[in-house]
Design an enzyme around this catalytic site. Structure first.
Site, mmCIF file in Angstrom:
data_model
loop_
_atom_site.group_PDB
_atom_site.id
_atom_site.type_symbol
_atom_site.label_atom_id
_atom_site.label_comp_id
_atom_site.label_asym_id
_atom_site.label_seq_id
_atom_site.Cartn_x
_atom_site.Cartn_y
_atom_site.Cartn_z
ATOM 1 C CE LYS A 154 -4.209 -1.811 0.474
ATOM 2 N NZ LYS A 154 -5.371 -1.501 -0.400
ATOM 3 C CE LYS A 251 -10.914 -4.869 -3.059
ATOM 4 N NZ LYS A 251 -10.817 -3.552 -2.394
#
Length: 343
Positions: A154, A251
């Site tokens: 990230k 997702k």
């Protein structure tokens, strides 16, 4: 027949930081759905970023109890269509219900989901393990504490490339980079060149979802593939993403469950896109649903169970560099009995 909801607060092993938030706990909702003989379980993690709470999801699902139980004999896809008008503004709740229905449907047909879909578990992709934003020292520590062949890093700091350079000194693993919409087009293009030399496989959502002009430029000039996440929420987004991305990250919570996710996968394939499914730090309940999609995917991010201290269920697990499937039907999920907390 019955419908129940359960609330859990999953404790993370490490503070999880991305470009726009950080957290130490992950609230999550479990839906329990029974036809009197078999019981299915589904999950959706709450998130303040999308304004989703466990209480709100539970209230909405329980308000549809009569509709759900009256149609429990139908297929998951049929129930999804019936409940969609009521849940069109709450895809997370729809996801938890849809996963529970798929689990129930597989169990009463005596088959794991992947077999019901005519799939096999040969040559399935391995999940990455996510390293949240932190100091370079702490990010290195996380890698050393959890050796893994594939990491999602990230990013979204003012020293992103330097962070990856430092991490590269400590592992030969493949890196994937997720900027969570924190970069500009110029940064993404420049970073793609530098990060490719550091063994990065692709860039995930480098720009804000609304910056289509910038993404068109990145798509043309980046030396690394770019994968959509925040830009690919629902089925309607897949065709648009094909103009600006090389692949999509689906997702289940954002699109509304396995039913629309499978349609998104099929449409993405038809458009020549690479396909990834990601998680929202769910427990093994949600991760197990993702696991049955593995034969359809190029990439997967299903490390939720690896990131939390207090998992709540048996099911599909990722460890020892492999994905392990239980010898059970449906999604293979069974809740730890002593942890049930009803809403």
């Amino acid at each position: 027949m019955y419908l129940k909801t359960h609330a859990y607060n999953l404790e993370l092993k490490n503070t999880f930081r991305i470009s726009h938030t950080s957290r130490d706990f992950q609230p999550t909702l479990i839906v329990e759905l029974s036809d009197g003989k078999y019981t299915g379980y589904g999950e959706a993690a709450a998130t303040s970023y999308y304004g989703v709470t466990v209480e709100g999801m539970a209230k909405k699902i329980l308000s549809l109890e009569n509709v759900i139980l009256e149609n429990l004999h139908k297929s998951p896809e049929a129930l999804w269509e019936i409940t969609a008008p009521f849940l069109k503004d709450n895809s997370f709740a729809q996801c938890a219900l849809d996963i529970a229905m798929h689990d129930l449907h597989g169990k009463r047909n005596n088959l794991p989901l992947y077999k019901m879909w005519g799939l096999s578990l040969e040559n399935i992709p391995l999940s990455n393990y996510t390293i949240g934003i932190d100091t370079a020292e702490k990010m290195v520590q996380k890698i050393q504490e959890f050796p893994w062949p594939l990491y999602k890093i990230k990013l979204g700091t003012d020293h992103d490339v330097e962070l990856v350079k430092e991490l590269r000194k400590h592992t030969d693993a493949i890196f994937r980079v997720d900027a969570n919409a924190a970069w500009t087009a110029a940064q993404a293009i420049e970073n793609s060149v530098l990060l490719k030399d550091l063994g990065v496989e692709f860039l995930e959502q480098p720009l804000p979802a609304k910056d289509e002009k910038g993404m068109a430029e990145v798509y043309e000039k980046s030396v690394l593939p770019v994968i959509a996440d925040e830009s690919c929420i629902t089925e309607a987004d897949v065709d648009k993403c094909a103009r600006y991305f090389h692949g999509i990250n689906i997702k289940l919570t954002k699109c509304g469950g396995l039913t629309p996710a499978r349609r998104m996968i099929a449409r993405g394939r038809a458009l020549g896109l690479k396909i990834m499914v990601g998680c929202m730090t769910e427990s093994t309940v949600g991760i197990s649903a993702i696991g049955h999609l593995l034969p359809l995917l190029d990439y997967v991010d299903m490390d939720g169970g690896m990131l939390i201290k207090n998992d709540i269920a048996h099911g599909v697990k990722v460890y020892d560099g492999k994905t392990h499937f239980p010898d059970r039907n449906g999604t293979g999920v069974e809740l730890y009995e002593n942890l049930k907390l009803s809403l």
